[in-house]
Enzyme design. Structure first.
Site, mmCIF file in Angstrom:
data_model
loop_
_atom_site.group_PDB
_atom_site.id
_atom_site.type_symbol
_atom_site.label_atom_id
_atom_site.label_comp_id
_atom_site.label_asym_id
_atom_site.label_seq_id
_atom_site.Cartn_x
_atom_site.Cartn_y
_atom_site.Cartn_z
ATOM 1 N N HIS A 107 0.808 -1.454 -0.035
ATOM 2 C CA HIS A 107 0.131 0.115 0.143
ATOM 3 C C HIS A 107 0.819 1.357 0.125
ATOM 4 O O HIS A 107 0.468 2.411 -0.122
ATOM 5 C CB HIS A 107 -0.880 -0.079 1.288
ATOM 6 C CG HIS A 107 -2.384 0.346 1.098
ATOM 7 N ND1 HIS A 107 -2.829 0.392 -0.276
ATOM 8 C CD2 HIS A 107 -3.211 0.757 1.999
ATOM 9 C CE1 HIS A 107 -3.993 0.959 -0.129
ATOM 10 N NE2 HIS A 107 -4.608 1.193 1.023
ATOM 11 N N ASN A 126 -6.713 6.885 3.951
ATOM 12 C CA ASN A 126 -8.138 7.150 3.699
ATOM 13 C C ASN A 126 -8.513 8.603 3.942
ATOM 14 O O ASN A 126 -9.619 8.842 3.851
ATOM 15 C CB ASN A 126 -9.176 6.377 4.607
ATOM 16 C CG ASN A 126 -9.106 6.160 5.978
ATOM 17 O OD1 ASN A 126 -7.870 7.009 6.400
ATOM 18 N ND2 ASN A 126 -9.574 5.440 6.731
ATOM 19 N N ASP A 157 -1.035 2.542 -5.508
ATOM 20 C CA ASP A 157 -0.620 1.234 -5.587
ATOM 21 C C ASP A 157 -2.173 0.505 -6.269
ATOM 22 O O ASP A 157 -3.079 1.303 -6.234
ATOM 23 C CB ASP A 157 -0.636 0.203 -4.361
ATOM 24 C CG ASP A 157 -1.667 0.501 -3.174
ATOM 25 O OD1 ASP A 157 -2.354 -0.491 -3.026
ATOM 26 O OD2 ASP A 157 -1.749 1.913 -2.798
ATOM 27 N N ASN A 171 -9.012 3.623 -1.485
ATOM 28 C CA ASN A 171 -9.355 4.379 -0.317
ATOM 29 C C ASN A 171 -8.880 5.956 -0.696
ATOM 30 O O ASN A 171 -9.330 6.852 -0.283
ATOM 31 C CB ASN A 171 -8.945 3.805 1.020
ATOM 32 C CG ASN A 171 -10.037 2.580 1.109
ATOM 33 O OD1 ASN A 171 -11.274 2.490 0.631
ATOM 34 N ND2 ASN A 171 -9.706 1.831 2.144
#
Length: 197
Positions: free
Chosen positions: A21, A67, A92, A113
């Site tokens: 991530h 997020n 990613d 997100n």
């Protein structure tokens, strides 16, 4: 002077280093290393500055967690008065194989997100570079996969794409999104396997 904002998405904290991530952070780290610049802890993120042929480039690794990435992006666009057409966000992407990548001028968040939050705050009209992390995980295990760390072999496989991503950033700043897409998207089709957008 023209200004550009290049944002790599990820999560701050040692426990997130080298996780899938955080591939956006890894691209910016590679760019900073190649440019011999370093990041400073600033408002909403870690920021490094450089210039390319008279154009000012801000690299931003948001410290807001994934997020809430939009808060950092919106703040730095406004703070430096940067036109949204000069924003590139690197994230990613599970829908692309490891080492593959895709550059787009705009589009949906694809369920990501970080991109989703940016879209809530500034819309979807901004360039993004999606770095493939593969999706070799059982159903329902996506969170564990994206927050899992790359192993040595995967890092080796990813390295050439990180290098290309550094070139993509330079091209985006100097040549613009259209020329850069034309030039680099064909390189992203790994081993001749195209991936559907």
């Amino acid at each position: 002077m023209d200004k550009y904002l290049i944002v790599g998405l990820g999560n701050v904290g040692d426990e997130y280093d080298l996780t899938r991530h955080n591939t956006g952070f890894m691209v910016l780290d590679a760019f900073a290393k190649a440019s011999n610049i370093s990041f400073e802890d600033r408002r909403y993120g870690f920021v490094a500055e450089t210039s390319l042929k008279g154009r000012k480039v801000f690299l931003l690794k948001p410290s807001t967690f994934m997020n809430l990435s939009g808060n950092a992006v919106r703040y730095w666009l406004n703070h430096e008065n940067i036109d949204q057409s000069r924003l590139l966000v690197i994230s990613d992407e599970v829908a692309l194989p490891l080492g593959d990548f895709r550059l787009k001028a705009s589009g949906s968040n694809g369920g990501h997100n970080g991109l989703g939050h940016i879209q809530q705050l500034i819309g979807q009209n901004y360039a993004r570079l999606r770095m493939g992390i593969g999706n070799d995980f059982p159903r329902g295990m996506q969170v564990d996969w994206v927050l899992g760390k790359y192993n040595e072999e995967e890092l080796k496989e990813l390295q050439p794409s990180l290098d290309i991503a550094v070139d993509i950033i330079k091209s985006f700043v100097l040549a613009g999104i259209d020329i850069t897409m034309n030039q680099y998207n064909k390189l992203g089709k790994k081993n001749g396997r195209g991936s559907k957008d």
